[in-house]
Design a protein around this motif. Sequence first.
Motif, mmCIF file in Angstrom:
data_model
loop_
_atom_site.group_PDB
_atom_site.id
_atom_site.type_symbol
_atom_site.label_atom_id
_atom_site.label_comp_id
_atom_site.label_asym_id
_atom_site.label_seq_id
_atom_site.Cartn_x
_atom_site.Cartn_y
_atom_site.Cartn_z
ATOM 1 N N TYR A 143 -9.497 4.932 10.781
ATOM 2 C CA TYR A 143 -10.071 3.743 11.399
ATOM 3 C C TYR A 143 -10.311 3.963 12.895
ATOM 4 N N GLY A 198 -4.323 -3.932 12.051
ATOM 5 C CA GLY A 198 -4.985 -2.635 11.975
ATOM 6 C C GLY A 198 -5.747 -2.300 13.240
ATOM 7 N N GLU A 219 0.811 -1.220 0.000
ATOM 8 C CA GLU A 219 0.000 0.000 0.000
ATOM 9 C C GLU A 219 0.841 1.265 0.000
ATOM 10 N N ARG A 242 -4.468 6.643 8.271
ATOM 11 C CA ARG A 242 -4.988 5.486 8.990
ATOM 12 C C ARG A 242 -5.672 5.842 10.299
ATOM 13 N N PRO A 285 -6.206 2.651 3.228
ATOM 14 C CA PRO A 285 -6.437 4.090 3.040
ATOM 15 C C PRO A 285 -6.343 4.552 1.582
ATOM 16 N N SER A 331 -8.630 -2.208 5.897
ATOM 17 C CA SER A 331 -7.377 -1.506 5.653
ATOM 18 C C SER A 331 -6.406 -2.533 5.095
ATOM 19 N N TRP A 332 -5.568 -2.120 4.174
ATOM 20 C CA TRP A 332 -4.655 -3.090 3.593
ATOM 21 C C TRP A 332 -3.254 -2.514 3.563
ATOM 22 N N TYR A 333 -2.293 -3.420 3.564
ATOM 23 C CA TYR A 333 -0.891 -3.039 3.391
ATOM 24 C C TYR A 333 -0.179 -4.030 2.477
ATOM 25 N N ASP A 381 -2.148 -2.601 9.405
ATOM 26 C CA ASP A 381 -1.776 -1.245 9.781
ATOM 27 C C ASP A 381 -0.577 -0.832 8.933
#
Length: 528
Positions: free
Chosen positions: A394, A413, A7, A391, A493, A468-470, A385
């Motif tokens: 959230y 997250g 991300e 972020r 995000p 939420s992603w990373y 996270d």
Amino acid sequence: MFCFQCEQTAGGTGCTTMGVCGKSNVTADFQDELTGALIGLAKAAGNSGRTKKSDELILSGLFMCITNVNFDNEAIEALTNEIKAEKASLAPGCTACSSHCGGTDDLDMAQLWSGDEDLRSLKSLLLLGMRGMAAYAYHAYVLGYTDDEVTGWFYKGLTAIDFEQDAARLLELVMEFGQINLKCMALLDKANTEAYGNPVPTEVTNTIEKGPFIVVSGHDLYDLKQLLEQTEGKGINIYTHGEMLPAHGYPELKKYSHLKGNFGTAWQNQQKEFLNVPAPFLFTTNCLMRPMPSYADRVYTTAVVGYPEMPHIGEVDGKKNFSIVIEKALELGGYEQDVHMPGINGGEKLMTGFAHNTVLSVADKVIDAVKSGALRHIFLIGGCDGAKPGRNYYTKLVELTPPDSVVLTCACGKYRFNDMDMGTLGGLPHIMDMGQCNDAYSAIRVAVALAEAFGCGVNDLPLSIVLSWYEQKAVCILLTLLSLGITNIRLGPTLPAFVSPNVYKILVEKFNIMPITTPEQDLAAMLK
């Protein structure tokens, strides 16, 4: 180099000179060579048949390329050479064949990164999803659990990345993969619960007691179990970090009295939270960042994790010897007095252990609460996270959720809000931690069970999903949700750089997937 799998990728388009994660262009190229070799191995196995060795190499190779897993060029090159050797054993005549057909060639990944944008997007969804699924399959494998359909699909998917050129067929494969990943998550859930018992609600302290201790990060519960066994009676306390927090809910792990609590918050804060800490850190999976000088001498890696010049603990006959970590803990001695490490919002206690077995055991109360209007809405707010701005969305969203609702969460997250005390509803906490990222399976189980109880589809429930992603495990979970036909998912995000405008348009039209906006605006829309 070219890398856009996480991300935080540079400029929201792709890292081309140095990875935002910290990997060099050289490391990125080594990982591309490894991935290309995996594709060659998959093609060779398609002609000659799989072996146990090829299965293991595919799991390890895909897992090693997940963001923040391995930065050690020598380790990556060594695994690549193993993969090439295994391919040569499966297709011994190919290298000497005068009628070259390309049927077992390794893929030059530059062809993928520079190819047609939409094909690249769909193939990246497959590849990155498989990297995520490989992590789950790996954790199940070390506990002795496999699923032939899941393992076989890695070969199918890797081969398609090279051979398949039809966008419609690739989209079908992406959806098929989502269903296979659901099977993989179910397999890991079975492996973990049969090995360690069903998680139970557990309060976890953020206080680090005086004396020697070890901090364990990552996701591998079996590594933690072995460390707990080897430190028992030695006067060393064990603390979880990041995604290891849910370990406290498993009966067969929490029975160890020296599994004391949780250290710090999510993975991206380690470079400041680990500074000058008088204890060693063991990384069992991904989430490793470049160690800072004040603690670089006390970082240890294991499994597929690696960093140059960091001690690596290998495996012998299925077991690991953590004696060098234990000796380091005793040498450093820990804190001279108890140290309190409050969460991001100031809380000193965390709750975990609300997996599907716990939630479904009170499903009748949840159903009655929904029918009576006491429970207005269920929010699934979870995922990775990260350090990128935005972020705090959230945290604010959870703060705004009404008291007649509950929040289900999983993955790291949750550290944005899991230390907040927001009361209870019908005896259940307003925020319920269902576990690690792979424990999204618990949330799916709960959603499907509620839908069955109400005689409706999941999309008809008073349920909203905000993710939420990373990295790549979030990708495979998203694809599983989409393969189940779940719509109206909010994602942030930012949207993935590897999803092209045309592919994104398809996802919007078919699933109404949407980017997050503001907590206030999104909450109002979800509660309509």
